[in-house]
Design a protein around this motif. Sequence first.
Motif, PDB file in Angstrom:
ATOM      1  N   ILE A 105     112.676 -11.367  29.536  1.00 48.09           N
ATOM      2  CA  ILE A 105     112.678 -11.348  31.028  1.00 48.09           C
ATOM      3  C   ILE A 105     113.005 -13.113  31.468  1.00 48.09           C
ATOM      4  O   ILE A 105     113.734 -13.491  32.468  1.00 48.09           O
ATOM      5  CB  ILE A 105     111.508 -10.915  31.610  1.00 48.09           C
ATOM      6  N   SER A 106     112.375 -13.764  30.596  1.00 46.56           N
ATOM      7  CA  SER A 106     112.355 -15.318  31.025  1.00 46.56           C
ATOM      8  C   SER A 106     113.806 -15.895  30.858  1.00 46.56           C
ATOM      9  O   SER A 106     114.225 -16.642  31.595  1.00 46.56           O
ATOM     10  CB  SER A 106     111.646 -16.140  30.088  1.00 46.56           C
ATOM     11  N   GLN A 107     114.664 -15.255  30.224  1.00 43.85           N
ATOM     12  CA  GLN A 107     116.007 -15.518  29.699  1.00 43.85           C
ATOM     13  C   GLN A 107     116.949 -15.054  30.999  1.00 43.85           C
ATOM     14  O   GLN A 107     118.082 -15.301  31.116  1.00 43.85           O
ATOM     15  CB  GLN A 107     116.626 -15.231  28.460  1.00 43.85           C
ATOM     16  N   THR A 108     116.476 -14.053  31.861  1.00 46.96           N
ATOM     17  CA  THR A 108     117.238 -13.402  32.958  1.00 46.96           C
ATOM     18  C   THR A 108     117.243 -14.214  34.129  1.00 46.96           C
ATOM     19  O   THR A 108     117.858 -14.267  35.026  1.00 46.96           O
ATOM     20  CB  THR A 108     116.691 -11.894  33.205  1.00 46.96           C
ATOM     21  N   VAL A 109     116.199 -15.175  34.318  1.00 43.82           N
ATOM     22  CA  VAL A 109     115.845 -15.884  35.615  1.00 43.82           C
ATOM     23  C   VAL A 109     117.178 -16.910  35.755  1.00 43.82           C
ATOM     24  O   VAL A 109     117.080 -17.798  34.637  1.00 43.82           O
ATOM     25  CB  VAL A 109     114.660 -16.514  35.320  1.00 43.82           C
ATOM     26  N   PRO A 110     118.013 -17.303  36.538  1.00 38.46           N
ATOM     27  CA  PRO A 110     119.038 -18.030  36.553  1.00 38.46           C
ATOM     28  C   PRO A 110     118.480 -19.520  36.645  1.00 38.46           C
ATOM     29  O   PRO A 110     117.674 -19.724  37.350  1.00 38.46           O
ATOM     30  CB  PRO A 110     120.045 -17.654  37.752  1.00 38.46           C
ATOM     31  N   LEU A 111     118.937 -20.546  35.980  1.00 41.92           N
ATOM     32  CA  LEU A 111     118.331 -21.859  36.035  1.00 41.92           C
ATOM     33  C   LEU A 111     118.718 -22.402  37.507  1.00 41.92           C
ATOM     34  O   LEU A 111     118.074 -23.097  37.931  1.00 41.92           O
ATOM     35  CB  LEU A 111     119.189 -22.645  34.834  1.00 41.92           C
ATOM     36  N   VAL A 112     119.701 -21.755  38.276  1.00 39.68           N
ATOM     37  CA  VAL A 112     120.253 -22.389  39.439  1.00 39.68           C
ATOM     38  C   VAL A 112     119.034 -22.090  40.265  1.00 39.68           C
ATOM     39  O   VAL A 112     118.804 -22.870  41.372  1.00 39.68           O
ATOM     40  CB  VAL A 112     121.422 -21.808  40.002  1.00 39.68           C
ATOM     41  N   PRO A 116     115.279 -25.950  40.779  1.00 34.81           N
ATOM     42  CA  PRO A 116     114.499 -26.666  41.987  1.00 34.81           C
ATOM     43  C   PRO A 116     113.103 -26.115  42.295  1.00 34.81           C
ATOM     44  O   PRO A 116     112.349 -27.361  42.693  1.00 34.81           O
ATOM     45  CB  PRO A 116     115.398 -26.078  43.059  1.00 34.81           C
ATOM     46  N   LEU A 117     112.699 -25.262  41.798  1.00 38.16           N
ATOM     47  CA  LEU A 117     111.174 -24.566  42.106  1.00 38.16           C
ATOM     48  C   LEU A 117     110.445 -25.578  40.898  1.00 38.16           C
ATOM     49  O   LEU A 117     109.506 -26.132  41.320  1.00 38.16           O
ATOM     50  CB  LEU A 117     110.962 -23.534  41.678  1.00 38.16           C
ATOM     51  N   VAL A 136     115.642 -23.191  28.247  1.00 39.26           N
ATOM     52  CA  VAL A 136     116.979 -22.977  27.807  1.00 39.26           C
ATOM     53  C   VAL A 136     117.257 -22.692  26.095  1.00 39.26           C
ATOM     54  O   VAL A 136     117.980 -21.598  25.642  1.00 39.26           O
ATOM     55  CB  VAL A 136     117.866 -23.965  28.204  1.00 39.26           C
ATOM     56  N   THR A 137     116.486 -23.597  25.556  1.00 41.45           N
ATOM     57  CA  THR A 137     116.707 -23.492  23.862  1.00 41.45           C
ATOM     58  C   THR A 137     115.525 -22.489  23.258  1.00 41.45           C
ATOM     59  O   THR A 137     115.959 -22.338  21.858  1.00 41.45           O
ATOM     60  CB  THR A 137     116.727 -25.002  23.368  1.00 41.45           C
ATOM     61  N   PHE A 138     114.486 -22.192  23.838  1.00 40.97           N
ATOM     62  CA  PHE A 138     113.541 -21.596  23.198  1.00 40.97           C
ATOM     63  C   PHE A 138     113.997 -20.179  22.730  1.00 40.97           C
ATOM     64  O   PHE A 138     113.657 -19.831  21.371  1.00 40.97           O
ATOM     65  CB  PHE A 138     112.266 -21.274  24.108  1.00 40.97           C
ATOM     66  N   PHE A 139     114.444 -19.283  23.335  1.00 37.61           N
ATOM     67  CA  PHE A 139     114.629 -17.800  23.077  1.00 37.61           C
ATOM     68  C   PHE A 139     115.744 -17.923  21.827  1.00 37.61           C
ATOM     69  O   PHE A 139     115.510 -16.965  20.832  1.00 37.61           O
ATOM     70  CB  PHE A 139     115.355 -17.304  24.301  1.00 37.61           C
ATOM     71  N   PRO A 140     116.754 -18.589  21.771  1.00 35.25           N
ATOM     72  CA  PRO A 140     117.715 -18.177  20.647  1.00 35.25           C
ATOM     73  C   PRO A 140     117.030 -18.802  19.167  1.00 35.25           C
ATOM     74  O   PRO A 140     117.175 -18.120  18.258  1.00 35.25           O
ATOM     75  CB  PRO A 140     118.711 -19.379  20.937  1.00 35.25           C
ATOM     76  N   MET A 141     116.049 -19.690  19.364  1.00 33.74           N
ATOM     77  CA  MET A 141     115.357 -20.040  18.048  1.00 33.74           C
ATOM     78  C   MET A 141     114.042 -18.990  17.844  1.00 33.74           C
ATOM     79  O   MET A 141     114.254 -18.794  16.591  1.00 33.74           O
ATOM     80  CB  MET A 141     114.468 -21.689  18.519  1.00 33.74           C
TER      81      MET A 141
END
Length: 263
Positions: A105-112, A116-117, A136-141
């Motif tokens: 779920i953390s990867q589905t949140v858009p960075l845009v 800002p938050l 950004v880099t945690f999930f692939p690892m």
Amino acid sequence: MPLLPRPSLRLLASTGPALISVGAVVLAWETYAAFSGISPTTLPAPSRVAAQVMEHRGALLDNAIPTLGATLLGFACSLAAALVFSVLIDFFRPLRRALMPVFVISQTVPLVAIAPLIVLWFGFGLAPKIMLVALVTFFPMLVALSQGFEATDRDIEALLASMGASRAKIFRLARLPSALPYFFAGLRISITYAVVGAIFAEYAGAAKGLGIYILNAKNNFRPDLVLAAVLVSATLTLVLFGTTMLVQRVAMPWFQHEGDRRP
């Protein structure tokens, strides 16, 4: 007798096609910019971009250093977290079922939306940049390490267990070494995202960095400076990517030797 030694021939064979394809793209771009009549404020030629890199190399370097620092610190935090959580969910399967959906779920949140938050909550310092790079880099690892642990040969585990090895010792002698190729594959994927994550974090709020430099150049209608900063960020990414490959060669010399024997 070959004109070049064998290692040089292998290096030429591995890098030659990439250099030719990049050179062809640059040549086509330069030709189009020179003969199409397009305005340099719309599409600057590669030669102009290279000239701007040399002319503004001081400012570009001054902004690249904070971006590189945020990239390395964020990636280090991401790597440490991925190692810890991958070991935890490997040892405790209920924890895997509880945490993996949260990580997805953390990867589905858009960075845009989240950038800002995070800047609003933690200010314009280094902390939000580190957090965004780590996000950004945690999930692939994590996925790479988890798959590596699962790829362990069951016969080796059974043999170690029959010899009285504890679960921790089986993990150290069998599961951890089997995960190394997966680990370095995930490392190469993640490191390419790290620079992008740092630049995006600077877009959301920063005093200095390549992201701010690109934003200012865009607002001043200077696409040549935008592309100069992009070239610097791409160079940083390639250097970091090459460093991970070098680390893999040092950490897994047997794996490289096996690759050398492939036809």
